[in-house]
Design a protein around this motif. Structure first.
Motif, PDB file in Angstrom:
ATOM      1  N   ALA A 211      15.670   6.373   4.328  1.00 33.53           N
ATOM      2  CA  ALA A 211      16.169   7.725   4.549  1.00 33.53           C
ATOM      3  C   ALA A 211      16.826   7.842   5.919  1.00 33.53           C
ATOM      4  O   ALA A 211      17.888   8.453   6.062  1.00 33.53           O
ATOM      5  N   LYS A 212      16.209   7.262   6.947  1.00 36.21           N
ATOM      6  CA  LYS A 212      16.787   7.300   8.296  1.00 36.21           C
ATOM      7  C   LYS A 212      18.145   6.614   8.327  1.00 36.21           C
ATOM      8  O   LYS A 212      19.089   7.098   8.951  1.00 36.21           O
ATOM      9  N   LYS A 213      18.248   5.471   7.658  1.00 32.07           N
ATOM     10  CA  LYS A 213      19.526   4.755   7.615  1.00 32.07           C
ATOM     11  C   LYS A 213      20.594   5.588   6.914  1.00 32.07           C
ATOM     12  O   LYS A 213      21.744   5.642   7.352  1.00 32.07           O
ATOM     13  N   LEU A 214      20.218   6.244   5.824  1.00 28.89           N
ATOM     14  CA  LEU A 214      21.167   7.080   5.097  1.00 28.89           C
ATOM     15  C   LEU A 214      21.613   8.262   5.951  1.00 28.89           C
ATOM     16  O   LEU A 214      22.803   8.602   5.994  1.00 28.89           O
TER      17      LEU A 214
ATOM     18  N   SER B 268       0.843  -1.182   0.000  1.00 28.99           N
ATOM     19  CA  SER B 268       0.000   0.000   0.000  1.00 28.99           C
ATOM     20  C   SER B 268       0.889   1.247   0.000  1.00 28.99           C
ATOM     21  O   SER B 268       2.104   1.161   0.165  1.00 28.99           O
ATOM     22  N   ASP B 269       0.263   2.384  -0.176  1.00 33.64           N
ATOM     23  CA  ASP B 269       1.026   3.632  -0.172  1.00 33.64           C
ATOM     24  C   ASP B 269       1.706   3.871   1.164  1.00 33.64           C
ATOM     25  O   ASP B 269       2.843   4.338   1.216  1.00 33.64           O
ATOM     26  N   SER B 270       1.023   3.524   2.250  1.00 29.23           N
ATOM     27  CA  SER B 270       1.627   3.733   3.570  1.00 29.23           C
ATOM     28  C   SER B 270       2.827   2.809   3.782  1.00 29.23           C
ATOM     29  O   SER B 270       3.816   3.202   4.404  1.00 29.23           O
ATOM     30  N   MET B 271       2.758   1.594   3.237  1.00 30.47           N
ATOM     31  CA  MET B 271       3.894   0.675   3.343  1.00 30.47           C
ATOM     32  C   MET B 271       5.077   1.211   2.546  1.00 30.47           C
ATOM     33  O   MET B 271       6.220   1.159   3.009  1.00 30.47           O
ATOM     34  N   ARG B 272       4.802   1.727   1.359  1.00 32.83           N
ATOM     35  CA  ARG B 272       5.880   2.292   0.539  1.00 32.83           C
ATOM     36  C   ARG B 272       6.508   3.496   1.238  1.00 32.83           C
ATOM     37  O   ARG B 272       7.724   3.664   1.229  1.00 32.83           O
ATOM     38  N   PHE B 273       5.675   4.331   1.847  1.00 33.15           N
ATOM     39  CA  PHE B 273       6.174   5.502   2.569  1.00 33.15           C
ATOM     40  C   PHE B 273       7.051   5.068   3.737  1.00 33.15           C
ATOM     41  O   PHE B 273       8.117   5.642   3.982  1.00 33.15           O
ATOM     42  N   GLU B 274       6.631   4.046   4.449  1.00 30.13           N
ATOM     43  CA  GLU B 274       7.408   3.535   5.600  1.00 30.13           C
ATOM     44  C   GLU B 274       8.761   3.001   5.148  1.00 30.13           C
ATOM     45  O   GLU B 274       9.789   3.258   5.778  1.00 30.13           O
ATOM     46  N   ILE B 275       8.783   2.275   4.035  1.00 25.49           N
ATOM     47  CA  ILE B 275      10.043   1.741   3.501  1.00 25.49           C
ATOM     48  C   ILE B 275      10.974   2.876   3.115  1.00 25.49           C
ATOM     49  O   ILE B 275      12.169   2.857   3.439  1.00 25.49           O
ATOM     50  N   ARG B 276      10.437   3.889   2.438  1.00 27.02           N
ATOM     51  CA  ARG B 276      11.275   5.037   2.045  1.00 27.02           C
ATOM     52  C   ARG B 276      11.804   5.781   3.255  1.00 27.02           C
ATOM     53  O   ARG B 276      12.964   6.193   3.289  1.00 27.02           O
TER      54      ARG B 276
END
Length: 65
Positions: free
Chosen positions: A44-47, A32-40
């Motif tokens: 980003a946090k890791k980077l 879902s869009d929320s899952m994609r947002f969470e993955i991104r």
């Protein structure tokens, strides 16, 4: 004696593998869009953490994006 035990083990493993193959595969869940947002956001946090770790290190290193 040991060979017979190994043969029984191999036969039982083969039967278990066959039974696993006959089961229906699971249905793939669409992201879902929320899952994609969470993955991104996790990426980003890791980077950001990686960049801050390099910036805070006592050695002078450059980080190429």
């Amino acid at each position: 004696m040991v060979i017979m035990g190994i043969e029984k083990l191999v036969v039982s493993l083969k039967s278990k593998i066959r039974s696993l193959k006959t089961k229906k595969p699971y249905d793939k869940i669409e992201k879902s869009d929320s899952m994609r947002f969470e993955i991104r956001s996790r990426k980003a946090k890791k980077l950001i953490e990686k960049t801050l770790k390099i910036a805070d290190s006592p050695k002078t290193r450059t980080y190429a994006f």
